[in-house]
Design a protein around this motif. Structure first.
Motif, PDB file in Angstrom:
ATOM      1  N   THR A 140      -9.015   0.168   1.161  1.00 35.21           N
ATOM      2  CA  THR A 140      -7.887  -0.013   2.057  1.00 35.21           C
ATOM      3  C   THR A 140      -8.264   0.104   3.447  1.00 35.21           C
TER       4      THR A 140
ATOM      5  N   ASN B  82      -2.079  -3.284   3.224  1.00 34.57           N
ATOM      6  CA  ASN B  82      -2.529  -3.883   2.343  1.00 34.57           C
ATOM      7  C   ASN B  82      -3.530  -5.089   2.408  1.00 34.57           C
TER       8      ASN B  82
ATOM      9  N   ALA C 129      -6.468   9.028   1.000  1.00 36.74           N
ATOM     10  CA  ALA C 129      -5.970   7.676   0.592  1.00 36.74           C
ATOM     11  C   ALA C 129      -4.557   7.805  -0.069  1.00 36.74           C
TER      12      ALA C 129
ATOM     13  N   ALA D 253       1.012  -1.284  -0.072  1.00 34.30           N
ATOM     14  CA  ALA D 253       0.098   0.029  -0.114  1.00 34.30           C
ATOM     15  C   ALA D 253       0.826   1.443  -0.081  1.00 34.30           C
TER      16      ALA D 253
ATOM     17  N   ASN E   6      -4.350   4.759  -2.512  1.00 35.16           N
ATOM     18  CA  ASN E   6      -4.973   3.686  -2.180  1.00 35.16           C
ATOM     19  C   ASN E   6      -6.247   3.246  -2.730  1.00 35.16           C
TER      20      ASN E   6
ATOM     21  N   PRO F 276       0.000   6.868   3.537  1.00 29.96           N
ATOM     22  CA  PRO F 276      -0.829   7.912   3.323  1.00 29.96           C
ATOM     23  C   PRO F 276      -0.208   9.194   3.859  1.00 29.96           C
TER      24      PRO F 276
ATOM     25  N   ALA G  74      -1.238   2.858   6.020  1.00 29.40           N
ATOM     26  CA  ALA G  74      -2.149   2.013   5.194  1.00 29.40           C
ATOM     27  C   ALA G  74      -1.898   0.477   5.179  1.00 29.40           C
TER      28      ALA G  74
ATOM     29  N   PHE H 211      -7.074   1.835   7.150  1.00 25.04           N
ATOM     30  CA  PHE H 211      -6.139   2.681   7.659  1.00 25.04           C
ATOM     31  C   PHE H 211      -5.931   2.545   9.042  1.00 25.04           C
TER      32      PHE H 211
END
Length: 201
Positions: free
Chosen positions: A40, A83, A33, A12, A36, A15, A81, A42
């Motif tokens: 996703t 993944n 984001a 990812a 992303n 952020p 973030a 956070f």
């Protein structure tokens, strides 16, 4: 036949640094984001010293309301973030905010009782606010007019009782109490009061 093929997720993107709108006892923390995809997740971490971060939020939303926050304290936030494999990114740049100062709620239920030997004993219930650092006890010296300028005593918040020194005999002494906090603010109530006589025996 072939078994299912394992999915591989790309890392990812880190952020952006969070931003915030600060309210009296909360903060609306937001981030972008940064490319992303919509699902996703956070994670938002918070610290008070740039060292000990702990996670306070995890979702696919791009903002969250952190509440309640204490008055006149510094909070530090950073975003990560996550993944599809559940692997978080490195943290974003940090956001540092300081909540606004506010005066504490007053203490309550001030009670005064004549003790033998011309002393008066005072007790009270503590202020419910956090960050209270002192109580200031005021009196009228028997005059009927409270002096809110020069305290009779400044007491730590571990104390919820006080005994005066020896007072001149008088039918009425009036006392009042206020709370001060770590923001450097003293609340200014004029209704937490009690009276008692000073008696020899």
């Amino acid at each position: 036949s072939m078994g299912p093929v394992g999915s591989t997720y790309t890392a990812a993107a880190v952020p952006s640094a969070p931003t915030a709108t600060v309210f009296l006892s909360s903060a609306l923390v937001s981030w972008t984001a940064n490319g992303n995809p919509a699902a996703t997740l956070f994670e938002i971490e918070r610290a008070s010293d740039v060292v000990t971060f702990s996670r306070v939020h995890r979702s696919a939303a791009l903002q969250f309301l952190d509440s309640p926050l204490a008055a006149c304290l510094t909070y530090i936030y950073r975003a990560k973030a996550v993944n599809g494999s559940g692997i978080p990114t490195a943290p974003s740049d940090i956001l540092t905010l300081t909540t606004s100062a506010r005066a504490p709620e007053p203490p309550s239920n001030l009670r005064a009782q004549a003790l033998s030997g011309n002393r008066i004993g005072l007790t009270w219930d503590p202020s419910p606010s956090d960050g209270v650092t002192e109580y200031r006890l005021y009196w009228d010296q028997g005059s009927g007019t409270l002096d809110y300028v020069t305290p009779l005593a400044v007491l730590p918040t571990s104390v919820t009782a006080h005994v005066t020194g020896i007072l001149t005999s008088s039918p009425t002494y009036r006392f009042a109490l206020r709370a001060g906090n770590r923001c450097g603010l003293l609340e200014e109530n004029i209704n937490v009061q009690a009276t008692a006589p000073s008696l020899n025996s």
